[in-house]
Design a protein around this motif. Structure first.
Motif, mmCIF file in Angstrom:
data_model
loop_
_atom_site.group_PDB
_atom_site.id
_atom_site.type_symbol
_atom_site.label_atom_id
_atom_site.label_comp_id
_atom_site.label_asym_id
_atom_site.label_seq_id
_atom_site.Cartn_x
_atom_site.Cartn_y
_atom_site.Cartn_z
ATOM 1 N N ASP A 31 -10.224 12.779 -1.588
ATOM 2 C CA ASP A 31 -10.799 11.824 -2.540
ATOM 3 C C ASP A 31 -9.893 11.585 -3.747
ATOM 4 O OD1 ASP A 31 -12.988 10.151 -3.449
ATOM 5 O OD2 ASP A 31 -13.294 11.680 -4.989
ATOM 6 N N TYR A 32 -9.244 12.619 -4.230
ATOM 7 C CA TYR A 32 -8.402 12.464 -5.412
ATOM 8 C C TYR A 32 -7.257 11.482 -5.157
ATOM 9 C CZ TYR A 32 -5.236 15.634 -3.009
ATOM 10 O OH TYR A 32 -4.406 16.201 -2.083
ATOM 11 N N LEU A 33 -6.724 11.454 -3.935
ATOM 12 C CA LEU A 33 -5.659 10.519 -3.600
ATOM 13 C C LEU A 33 -6.170 9.079 -3.643
ATOM 14 C CD1 LEU A 33 -2.719 10.129 -2.631
ATOM 15 C CD2 LEU A 33 -3.589 10.319 -0.296
ATOM 16 N N GLY A 34 -7.358 8.838 -3.127
ATOM 17 C CA GLY A 34 -7.929 7.499 -3.144
ATOM 18 C C GLY A 34 -8.255 7.023 -4.542
ATOM 19 N N VAL A 35 -8.844 7.898 -5.350
ATOM 20 C CA VAL A 35 -9.193 7.527 -6.726
ATOM 21 C C VAL A 35 -7.931 7.254 -7.540
ATOM 22 C CG1 VAL A 35 -10.221 8.385 -8.862
ATOM 23 C CG2 VAL A 35 -11.391 8.743 -6.700
ATOM 24 N N GLY A 36 -6.939 8.098 -7.395
ATOM 25 C CA GLY A 36 -5.684 7.910 -8.138
ATOM 26 C C GLY A 36 -4.951 6.649 -7.733
ATOM 27 N N THR A 37 -4.927 6.389 -6.438
ATOM 28 C CA THR A 37 -4.241 5.194 -5.943
ATOM 29 C C THR A 37 -4.952 3.928 -6.398
ATOM 30 O OG1 THR A 37 -3.451 6.410 -4.008
ATOM 31 C CG2 THR A 37 -3.448 4.018 -3.862
ATOM 32 N N ALA A 38 -6.260 3.870 -6.206
ATOM 33 C CA ALA A 38 -7.021 2.677 -6.603
ATOM 34 C C ALA A 38 -6.970 2.466 -8.117
ATOM 35 C CB ALA A 38 -8.464 2.780 -6.130
ATOM 36 N N ILE A 89 6.222 -1.140 -1.916
ATOM 37 C CA ILE A 89 6.462 -0.082 -0.927
ATOM 38 C C ILE A 89 5.500 1.082 -1.150
ATOM 39 C CG2 ILE A 89 8.117 1.693 -0.199
ATOM 40 C CD1 ILE A 89 10.332 -0.388 -0.747
ATOM 41 N N ALA A 90 5.378 1.502 -2.415
ATOM 42 C CA ALA A 90 4.465 2.605 -2.729
ATOM 43 C C ALA A 90 3.018 2.214 -2.442
ATOM 44 C CB ALA A 90 4.619 3.012 -4.198
ATOM 45 N N GLY A 91 2.637 1.002 -2.807
ATOM 46 C CA GLY A 91 1.270 0.551 -2.580
ATOM 47 C C GLY A 91 0.923 0.470 -1.110
ATOM 48 N N ALA A 92 1.837 -0.074 -0.304
ATOM 49 C CA ALA A 92 1.572 -0.167 1.133
ATOM 50 C C ALA A 92 1.418 1.221 1.735
ATOM 51 C CB ALA A 92 2.704 -0.936 1.822
ATOM 52 N N GLY A 93 2.325 2.115 1.403
ATOM 53 C CA GLY A 93 2.246 3.472 1.950
ATOM 54 C C GLY A 93 1.004 4.219 1.517
ATOM 55 N N LEU A 94 0.705 4.167 0.220
ATOM 56 C CA LEU A 94 -0.450 4.902 -0.294
ATOM 57 C C LEU A 94 -1.767 4.334 0.209
ATOM 58 C CD1 LEU A 94 0.684 5.613 -3.950
ATOM 59 C CD2 LEU A 94 0.193 7.306 -2.192
ATOM 60 N N PHE A 95 -1.919 3.022 0.190
ATOM 61 C CA PHE A 95 -3.193 2.448 0.624
ATOM 62 C C PHE A 95 -3.404 2.587 2.126
ATOM 63 C CE2 PHE A 95 -3.531 0.396 -3.541
ATOM 64 C CZ PHE A 95 -4.861 0.653 -3.794
ATOM 65 N N LEU A 96 -2.342 2.496 2.910
ATOM 66 C CA LEU A 96 -2.505 2.746 4.342
ATOM 67 C C LEU A 96 -2.888 4.198 4.599
ATOM 68 C CD1 LEU A 96 0.416 0.645 5.856
ATOM 69 C CD2 LEU A 96 -2.033 0.182 6.015
ATOM 70 N N THR A 97 -2.263 5.125 3.879
ATOM 71 C CA THR A 97 -2.603 6.546 4.023
ATOM 72 C C THR A 97 -4.040 6.811 3.613
ATOM 73 O OG1 THR A 97 -0.303 7.165 3.592
ATOM 74 C CG2 THR A 97 -1.974 8.885 3.298
ATOM 75 N N VAL A 98 -4.440 6.295 2.456
ATOM 76 C CA VAL A 98 -5.812 6.486 1.980
ATOM 77 C C VAL A 98 -6.806 5.847 2.949
ATOM 78 C CG1 VAL A 98 -7.440 5.799 0.159
ATOM 79 C CG2 VAL A 98 -5.231 6.751 -0.445
ATOM 80 N N GLY A 99 -6.476 4.673 3.462
ATOM 81 C CA GLY A 99 -7.371 3.992 4.398
ATOM 82 C C GLY A 99 -7.576 4.783 5.673
ATOM 83 N N PHE A 100 -6.486 5.312 6.233
ATOM 84 C CA PHE A 100 -6.618 6.071 7.483
ATOM 85 C C PHE A 100 -7.305 7.416 7.268
ATOM 86 C CE2 PHE A 100 -3.039 3.285 8.956
ATOM 87 C CZ PHE A 100 -3.823 2.596 9.866
ATOM 88 N N ALA A 156 -1.860 -3.584 3.915
ATOM 89 C CA ALA A 156 -1.197 -4.662 4.659
ATOM 90 C C ALA A 156 -0.786 -5.801 3.733
ATOM 91 C CB ALA A 156 -2.114 -5.174 5.763
ATOM 92 N N VAL A 157 -1.630 -6.117 2.746
ATOM 93 C CA VAL A 157 -1.292 -7.179 1.792
ATOM 94 C C VAL A 157 -0.107 -6.753 0.928
ATOM 95 C CG1 VAL A 157 -2.151 -8.466 -0.214
ATOM 96 C CG2 VAL A 157 -3.573 -8.220 1.806
ATOM 97 N N PHE A 158 -0.040 -5.473 0.575
ATOM 98 C CA PHE A 158 1.140 -4.988 -0.151
ATOM 99 C C PHE A 158 2.394 -5.127 0.707
ATOM 100 C CE2 PHE A 158 -1.384 -2.653 -3.390
ATOM 101 C CZ PHE A 158 -0.663 -3.042 -4.497
ATOM 102 N N GLY A 159 2.289 -4.903 2.007
ATOM 103 C CA GLY A 159 3.427 -5.102 2.895
ATOM 104 C C GLY A 159 3.862 -6.560 2.933
ATOM 105 N N LEU A 160 2.894 -7.466 2.981
ATOM 106 C CA LEU A 160 3.199 -8.901 2.938
ATOM 107 C C LEU A 160 3.815 -9.282 1.597
ATOM 108 C CD1 LEU A 160 3.006 -11.657 4.326
ATOM 109 C CD2 LEU A 160 0.702 -11.854 3.401
ATOM 110 N N ASN A 161 3.316 -8.695 0.523
ATOM 111 C CA ASN A 161 3.872 -8.937 -0.807
ATOM 112 C C ASN A 161 5.322 -8.463 -0.868
ATOM 113 O OD1 ASN A 161 3.473 -9.778 -3.606
ATOM 114 N ND2 ASN A 161 3.744 -7.604 -4.073
#
Length: 134
Positions: free
Chosen positions: A44-51, A80-91, A119-124
């Motif tokens: 949870d801490y990873l998701g809260v920190g990332t968001a 790059i950081a956003g795509a990696g972190l949000f994909l990790t948090v999502g999975f 995915a949107v961060f990857g497109l960005n």
């Protein structure tokens, strides 16, 4: 100098999409469990920190575009950081809520929003690289 043409550009439009996804994630996480807090799963801490962190960073990038700043390298690194972190948090969130005991539809929706944001961060990132090469 303030320029509104940056908002009409593809990168400016992407910022609005990302900001709306981030607001959805934060609101769903805060109120999604029938008025209570919906956790990002086992990490949870990873998701809260990332968001929370990206909810602060992305509007600052948008304001930089509005004031005619050029920070493509920083935006590439943030993407790059956003795509990696949000994909990790999502999975992680998806695997946490796919368990029969914790299988909440709101948790799966939160995971879907996180994966979509990644995915949107990857497109960005792709748009930023195309803009840098011009």
């Amino acid at each position: 100098m303030v320029t509104m043409s940056a908002i009409k550009s593809p990168l400016g439009f992407m910022k609005f999409i990302i900001i709306s996804l981030l607001v959805s994630i934060v609101v769903l996480s805060y109120f999604g469990n029938e008025g209570g807090r919906l956790y990002f799963g086992l990490q949870d801490y990873l998701g809260v920190g990332t968001a929370g962190g990206f909810s602060i960073i992305i509007p600052i990038l948008l304001f930089t575009y509005i004031f005619d700043g050029s920070i493509f390298v920083l935006e590439s690194l943030v993407s790059i950081a956003g795509a990696g972190l949000f994909l990790t948090v999502g999975f992680i969130t998806l695997s946490s809520y796919s368990h029969p005991e914790y299988g909440a539809p709101a948790g799966k929706a939160l995971a879907g929003l996180c994966i979509t944001t990644g995915a949107v961060f990857g497109l960005n990132l792709a748009l930023t690289i195309c803009t840098m090469r011009k």
